[in-house]
Design an enzyme around this catalytic site. Structure first.
Site, PDB file in Angstrom:
ATOM      1  N   GLY A  26       1.258  -1.077   0.045  1.00  0.00           N
ATOM      2  CA  GLY A  26       0.100  -0.100  -0.347  1.00  0.00           C
ATOM      3  C   GLY A  26       0.592   1.142   0.071  1.00  0.00           C
ATOM      4  O   GLY A  26       0.640   2.092  -1.389  1.00  0.00           O
TER       5      GLY A  26
ATOM      6  N   ASP B  42      -5.285   2.035  10.413  1.00  0.00           N
ATOM      7  CA  ASP B  42      -6.647   2.164  10.842  1.00  0.00           C
ATOM      8  C   ASP B  42      -6.418   1.792  12.715  1.00  0.00           C
ATOM      9  O   ASP B  42      -6.991   2.596  12.812  1.00  0.00           O
ATOM     10  CB  ASP B  42      -6.732   0.642  10.046  1.00  0.00           C
ATOM     11  CG  ASP B  42      -8.897   0.844   9.927  1.00  0.00           C
ATOM     12  OD1 ASP B  42      -8.993   1.309  10.407  1.00  0.00           O
ATOM     13  OD2 ASP B  42      -8.700  -0.689  10.136  1.00  0.00           O
TER      14      ASP B  42
HETATM   15  P1  IMP Z   1      -4.506  -2.154  11.060  1.00  0.00           P
HETATM   16  O1  IMP Z   1      -4.101  -2.941  11.684  1.00  0.00           O
HETATM   17  O2  IMP Z   1      -5.925  -2.016  11.121  1.00  0.00           O
HETATM   18  O3  IMP Z   1      -3.934  -0.130  10.999  1.00  0.00           O
HETATM   19  O4  IMP Z   1      -4.535  -1.846   9.223  1.00  0.00           O
HETATM   20  C1  IMP Z   1      -3.379  -1.525   9.040  1.00  0.00           C
HETATM   21  C2  IMP Z   1      -3.227  -1.889   6.999  1.00  0.00           C
HETATM   22  O5  IMP Z   1      -4.742  -2.277   6.970  1.00  0.00           O
HETATM   23  C3  IMP Z   1      -2.981  -0.744   5.998  1.00  0.00           C
HETATM   24  O6  IMP Z   1      -1.762  -0.977   5.928  1.00  0.00           O
HETATM   25  C4  IMP Z   1      -3.736  -0.941   4.943  1.00  0.00           C
HETATM   26  O7  IMP Z   1      -3.354  -2.263   4.472  1.00  0.00           O
HETATM   27  C5  IMP Z   1      -5.425  -1.941   5.369  1.00  0.00           C
HETATM   28  N1  IMP Z   1      -6.388  -0.902   5.742  1.00  0.00           N
HETATM   29  C6  IMP Z   1      -6.817  -0.247   6.389  1.00  0.00           C
HETATM   30  N2  IMP Z   1      -8.036   0.332   6.710  1.00  0.00           N
HETATM   31  C7  IMP Z   1      -8.008   0.074   4.830  1.00  0.00           C
HETATM   32  C8  IMP Z   1      -9.139   0.959   3.816  1.00  0.00           C
HETATM   33  O8  IMP Z   1     -10.026   2.276   4.597  1.00  0.00           O
HETATM   34  N3  IMP Z   1      -8.098   0.917   2.559  1.00  0.00           N
HETATM   35  C9  IMP Z   1      -7.620  -0.013   1.941  1.00  0.00           C
HETATM   36  N4  IMP Z   1      -6.800  -0.598   3.458  1.00  0.00           N
HETATM   37  C10 IMP Z   1      -6.960  -1.067   4.750  1.00  0.00           C
HETATM   38 MG    MG Z   2      -0.805  -1.792   4.658  1.00  0.00          MG
END
Ligand code: IMP
Ligand code: MG
Length: 178
Positions: free
Chosen positions: A43, A102
């Site tokens: 990403g 996120d």
């Molecule tokens: P976390 O571990 O929940 O903070 O997630 C982080 C990862 O989830 C990011 O690096 C993204 O790859 C993916 N992610 C979280 N939210 C989104 C979104 O709205 N769109 C696309 N990818 C997301």
């Molecule tokens: Mg990611």
């Protein structure tokens, strides 16, 4: 393309403006140093490529791939390293580059993991931040935009591997993932 877009959140111009701002701030903060940008695959690559070009300091790249997502739009909470860094980080100033924070679980895991390898310093730059979704506290030293709790794609961000190449950040129509 249009049929998957609910609405555009950030245009290419909005993003360019923000990336320039972040680049100036990072250049000032790291003056006299060399930065190792650690891109979180996949990403972060588009953001990282643009950001690197507006940092006026020596920069090198490394990449790490951690996954917490399968094909769904919900985090599993399980994080694992799919591809590790190529180089050792012992004497480096690391700048982790992430597309979006996120729940914070991915970044939390990564920070713990990289800190245990004893870099000189470690900071985080994220293009997007969803504060309402946070499950664990994580520091974001450089943050592009706070966004509401909606699933976004484009400018590197995907849903099931798609839409990364769209040059703007958009809210995905909910019927695509529900
Ligand atoms: P976390 O571990 O929940 O903070 O997630 C982080 C990862 O989830 C990011 O690096 C993204 O790859 C993916 N992610 C979280 N939210 C989104 C979104 O709205 N769109 C696309 N990818 C997301
Ligand atoms: Mg990611």
């Amino acid at each position: 393309m249009k049929e998957v877009i609910d609405r555009v959140l950030f245009t290419p111009e909005d993003i360019e403006f923000k990336v320039n701002e972040l680049g100036s701030q990072i250049t000032a903060d790291y003056y006299g140093k060399e930065i190792t940008m650690v891109g979180i695959l996949s990403g972060a690559i588009i953001f990282m490529a643009d950001l690197a070009r507006v940092i006026e300091l020596p920069v090198s790249f490394d990449f790490i791939d951690v996954s917490s997502y399968g094909k769904s739009s919900q985090t599993s909470g399980v994080v694992r390293i799919q591809k590790d860094l190529e180089k050792s980080v012992g004497d480096k100033d690391l700048l982790i580059v992430e597309d979006i924070v996120d729940t914070g679980l991915t970044l939390k895991y990564l920070l713990n993991n990289l800190e245990s390898r004893d870099p000189l310093t470690i900071k985080v730059c994220a293009l997007l931040n969803k504060p309402d979704r946070r499950k664990v506290e994580v520091p974001i030293d450089y943050c592009g935009f706070d966004i509401p709790d909606e699933f976004v794609c484009g400018y590197g961000l995907d849903y099931a591997g798609k839409y990364r190449n769209y040059p703007y950040v958009f809210v995905l129509k909910s019927e695509i993932y529900s």
